[in-house]
Design an enzyme around this catalytic site. Structure first.
Site, mmCIF file in Angstrom:
data_model
loop_
_atom_site.group_PDB
_atom_site.id
_atom_site.type_symbol
_atom_site.label_atom_id
_atom_site.label_comp_id
_atom_site.label_asym_id
_atom_site.label_seq_id
_atom_site.Cartn_x
_atom_site.Cartn_y
_atom_site.Cartn_z
ATOM 1 N N ASN A 69 0.847 -1.194 0.000
ATOM 2 C CA ASN A 69 0.000 0.000 0.000
ATOM 3 C C ASN A 69 0.873 1.231 0.000
ATOM 4 O OD1 ASN A 69 -0.350 1.884 2.551
ATOM 5 N ND2 ASN A 69 0.154 -0.156 3.332
ATOM 6 N N GLY A 72 -0.221 6.827 2.181
ATOM 7 C CA GLY A 72 0.439 8.113 2.438
ATOM 8 C C GLY A 72 -0.273 8.962 3.470
ATOM 9 N N ASN A 99 -2.662 6.874 16.283
ATOM 10 C CA ASN A 99 -1.367 6.716 15.616
ATOM 11 C C ASN A 99 -0.949 8.103 15.124
ATOM 12 O OD1 ASN A 99 -0.023 6.104 12.699
ATOM 13 N ND2 ASN A 99 0.451 4.445 14.094
ATOM 14 N N CYS A 130 6.455 5.231 8.840
ATOM 15 C CA CYS A 130 5.620 5.151 7.640
ATOM 16 C C CYS A 130 6.499 5.271 6.394
ATOM 17 C CB CYS A 130 4.572 6.254 7.615
ATOM 18 S SG CYS A 130 3.556 6.157 6.119
ATOM 19 N N THR A 193 5.136 -1.584 7.839
ATOM 20 C CA THR A 193 5.284 -2.322 6.578
ATOM 21 C C THR A 193 6.732 -2.316 6.084
ATOM 22 O OG1 THR A 193 4.623 -0.321 5.433
ATOM 23 C CG2 THR A 193 2.916 -1.971 5.823
ATOM 24 N N GLY A 217 0.806 -8.299 5.441
ATOM 25 C CA GLY A 217 0.153 -9.594 5.255
ATOM 26 C C GLY A 217 1.089 -10.751 5.572
ATOM 27 N N GLY A 243 2.318 -8.149 12.094
ATOM 28 C CA GLY A 243 2.896 -8.433 10.784
ATOM 29 C C GLY A 243 2.386 -9.782 10.312
HETATM 30 C C1 FMN Z 1 -3.635 -0.005 3.954
HETATM 31 C C2 FMN Z 1 -2.700 0.111 5.123
HETATM 32 C C3 FMN Z 1 -2.565 1.347 5.782
HETATM 33 C C4 FMN Z 1 -1.696 1.491 6.854
HETATM 34 N N1 FMN Z 1 -1.607 2.698 7.500
HETATM 35 C C5 FMN Z 1 -0.800 2.821 8.595
HETATM 36 C C6 FMN Z 1 -0.728 4.050 9.327
HETATM 37 O O1 FMN Z 1 -1.423 5.020 9.025
HETATM 38 N N2 FMN Z 1 0.113 4.125 10.392
HETATM 39 C C7 FMN Z 1 0.881 3.049 10.785
HETATM 40 O O2 FMN Z 1 1.614 3.153 11.755
HETATM 41 N N3 FMN Z 1 0.818 1.883 10.123
HETATM 42 C C8 FMN Z 1 -0.002 1.734 9.040
HETATM 43 N N4 FMN Z 1 -0.063 0.530 8.370
HETATM 44 C C9 FMN Z 1 0.765 -0.605 8.835
HETATM 45 C C10 FMN Z 1 -0.017 -1.554 9.739
HETATM 46 O O3 FMN Z 1 -0.507 -0.887 10.875
HETATM 47 C C11 FMN Z 1 0.843 -2.749 10.153
HETATM 48 O O4 FMN Z 1 1.985 -2.268 10.835
HETATM 49 C C12 FMN Z 1 1.330 -3.572 8.967
HETATM 50 O O5 FMN Z 1 0.325 -3.635 7.980
HETATM 51 C C13 FMN Z 1 1.753 -4.994 9.355
HETATM 52 O O6 FMN Z 1 0.675 -5.748 9.888
HETATM 53 P P1 FMN Z 1 -0.268 -6.725 9.018
HETATM 54 O O7 FMN Z 1 0.625 -7.602 8.200
HETATM 55 O O8 FMN Z 1 -1.102 -7.464 10.015
HETATM 56 O O9 FMN Z 1 -1.095 -5.841 8.142
HETATM 57 C C14 FMN Z 1 -0.931 0.365 7.282
HETATM 58 C C15 FMN Z 1 -1.077 -0.865 6.633
HETATM 59 C C16 FMN Z 1 -1.947 -1.011 5.566
HETATM 60 C C17 FMN Z 1 -2.072 -2.351 4.900
#
Ligand code: FMN
Ligand code: FAD
Ligand code: FES
Lengths: 303, 256
Positions: A69, A72, A99, A130, A193, A217, A243
């Site tokens: 993703n 932003g 956040n 980020c 991410t 993911g 994660g």
């Molecule tokens: C669409 C999307 C938007 C995200 N926006 C933020 C954000 O605004 N701030 C943040 O700290 N992490 C953001 N993340 C990261 C997630 O909070 C998380 O750290 C990351 O996706 C890993 O976990 P997961 O594999 O369970 O998704 C975002 C992730 C995704 C997929």
């Protein structure tokens, strides 16, 4: 009855299941699917001092067992949050974290100050990781001095639970964790991410408007698990792991690696009831293994 | 509107040509209120490379049989897997999602519903609802050749049907935007869904003739219910989510 309560520094959560920022909106998007008050905590969208439109479309690309993703940090700014969204969250019986992100240290500090005044927000998750913004964001989280500086300044004004979200896009995540712990972070959360990219071979073009984006993911789970394990061994403060968590078994792996709580992100898009399923699965695991307190699982990895 | 996540039973899966198929799904409980233009997020099982759900428009709602129809074009592994579903299988849907088309103000309004390719999908349900409310519809349907003009008998139940094909094998030769209907009649409202160049051409025609026009966008989506902010389009109000503020937009809002 099993005891699911966990402590995150200054704060107690009723259970270790939280939702990850940017994947759970403001919680309201999920009201139709389950009672959001059942989970331990929710982390709302990335919030900045001023309104941000985020990056151009396309912002998403599906990848093997995951997605990229490049949103932003689109959000309407902290004042909009405080005036318009915060009042709608008051009835939720769960710990709500905001956040917080910024382009400069001053922006982080000002945003944290405003949120410090909101009684029903017991903590912030300081996003120094980020990967999808040009200035600030991850640049703070990829060197020890800059990570330490932003945490130090925010700590001066922010009086409640200060959780710092770490970037996996570094050589030694434990060093960054130690640096923010030294400046007064109450807990750390990881991972944000992983920087990645995707290309369409037919058109020879990148699939994201920003070329690179953040990978999440199940694809990132082994990396996340390793980092949580390393950080949990390095620091004394609680670690919140995430994660690629899709199931209760995934969540338990993170607890065993040393996480005091976990966050569910991308899984919410595929199964919006994933957080309650994970919670119920943890309870079932505890009953099956005759474990009374979930805290007995934290760091219980046998090597 | 309340969203549901539920398993529906496949009752029919009919190939319409080598690319398109029609999936009929029966709900165990009474189907919720579904508005024309809305879509579902479909979970694709047994396709390892399909990680996210797939957004698919509601093609038709059959209240008598408690069924919804999905008209699907095979473009990749996810849709290919769906084409193989046999009756009796369960399919998990999150629905109904998104906003809907806007009813015209006047009952005697002359309406044009334009669909290209798989973009005809939402037009059937919308046409059926309009007809049920006493409106008269003209359908203009475009395809590459005659074998790509689908569900024409269904459309004929709800109004006049006009076609274009790129090879001239049926209807007028060319793209929908070149159909003589657009020169010969004056419309009060136009609704369209299809490939972006087609929708832009139709929107351009509507703007030139000062006709009310709504388009249904198909941006790629991760969640479909407003949680990820991945599906945005640029509007006069800035970036908004196509899955919640859309997929239907008035062309005056879009920065095309
Ligand atoms: C669409 C999307 C938007 C995200 N926006 C933020 C954000 O605004 N701030 C943040 O700290 N992490 C953001 N993340 C990261 C997630 O909070 C998380 O750290 C990351 O996706 C890993 O976990 P997961 O594999 O369970 O998704 C975002 C992730 C995704 C997929
Ligand atoms: C609101 C909405 C309603 C839709 N309604 C229908 C419908 O009724 N019937 C139908 O057949 N399809 C519909 N689509 C498109 C459908 O979601 C995609 O074709 C599907 O996700 C492709 O999945 P796949 O795994 O088969 O192909 P993938 O391997 O994911 O993709 C194959 C190719 O199709 C392209 N593609 C994928 N998704 C989209 C998209 N959303 N828009 C344009 N190109 C895309 C990819 O870039 C790639 O080149 C709709 C999309 C949206 C957003
Ligand atoms: S697809 Fe997630 S917000 Fe629209």
């Amino acid at each position: 009855m099993v005891d699911l309560k966990v402590n995150l520094g200054t704060l107690q959560l009723k259970n270790p299941v939280m939702t990850a920022s940017g994947t759970f909106g403001y919680g309201t998007e999920y009201y139709d699917f389950f009672d959001v008050s059942r989970i331990g905590g929710i982390v709302v969208k990335g919030t900045t001092l001023r309104d941000r439109q985020g990056n151009k479309y396309p912002r998403m690309a599906e990848t093997p067992s995951g997605m990229l993703n490049a949103v932003g940090l689109q959000n309407k700014g902290v004042n909009y949050f405080a005036e318009k969204i915060y009042p709608t969250l008051l009835d939720l019986d769960t710990s709500i974290f905001v956040n917080v992100s910024g382009s400069t240290v001053e922006e982080y500090v000002e945003t944290a100050e405003i949120i410090n005044e909101l009684d029903h927000i017991p903590g912030i998750e300081l996003n120094i990781s980020c990967p999808n913004v040009k200035e600030g964001g991850m640049t703070f989280g990829t060197s020890c001095p800059s990570a330490a500086q932003v945490v130090k300044e925010v700590r001066r004004v922010y009086k409640k639970e200060l959780m710092v979200k770490l970037s996996p896009n570094v050589t030694s995540i434990s060093d960054i964790a130690l640096a923010v712990e030294a400046e007064g972070a109450d807990s750390v959360s990881l991972i944000n991410t992983l920087l990645g990219m995707a290309i369409d071979s037919e058109t020879r073009k990148p699939l994201l408007s920003t070329v690179t984006g953040g990978l999440s993911g199940p694809a990132v789970k082994p990396v996340a698990l390793r980092m949580v394990w390393q950080v949990a061994q390095a620091v004394k403060i609680p670690v919140v792991g995430m994660g690629g968590i899709m199931t209760a078994a995934d969540a338990i792996e993170f607890l065993l690696a040393g996480a005091a709580a976990i966050q569910i992100g991308t899984a919410n898009f595929i199964d919006p009831t994933a957080p309650v399923k994970v919670l119920e699965g943890i309870e079932a695991y505890m009953l099956r293994h005759k474990i009374n307190r979930v805290t007995d699982l934290i760091g219980a990895l046998e090597i | 509107m309340k969203k549901f996540m539920s398993d529906l039973i496949v009752t029919e899966n009919t190939p319409l040509n080598d690319q398109y198929f029609l999936l009929k799904l029966k709900a165990e409980n009474e189907l919720p209120v579904i508005m024309p233009g809305q879509f579902a997020e479909v979970k694709v099982e047994d396709s390892p490379s399909t990680f996210l759900r797939r957004p698919i428009s509601i093609n038709y709602v059959d209240r008598n049989r408690n069924e919804i129809w999905l008209l699907i074009q095979i473009v990749g592994p996810g849709t290919l897997q769906l084409s193989k579903l046999r009756p009796g299988k369960l399919l998990n849907l999150i629905y109904p999602l998104g906003n809907s088309f806007t009813y015209p103000v006047r009952k005697d309004a002359n309406l044009l519903l334009v669909g290209g390719g798989v973009g005809i999908a939402p037009m059937l349900f919308w046409g059926a609802q309009l007809a049920a409310e006493g409106f008269h519809c003209n359908f203009l349907i475009g395809g590459r050749s005659q074998s790509n003009l689908l569900l024409l008998d269904e459309f004929k139940k709800y109004g006049e049907v006009y076609c274009t094909t790129e090879d001239g094998s049926s209807g007028e030769k060319g793209f929908v935007i070149h159909h003589s209907l657009l020169q010969n009649q004056k419309f009060d409202a136009i609704y369209t869904c299809g490939p972006t160049p087609m929708m832009k051409a139709v929107a351009g025609y509507a703007a030139d003739n000062a006709v009310f026009c709504e388009v249904s966008l198909e941006n790629t989506m991760a969640c479909g219910f407003g949680a990820c902010l991945c599906c945005v389009t640029d509007t006069t109000d800035g970036h908004v989510c196509v899955c919640t503020e859309g997929p239907v937009f008035n062309i005056t809002k879009l920065k095309w």
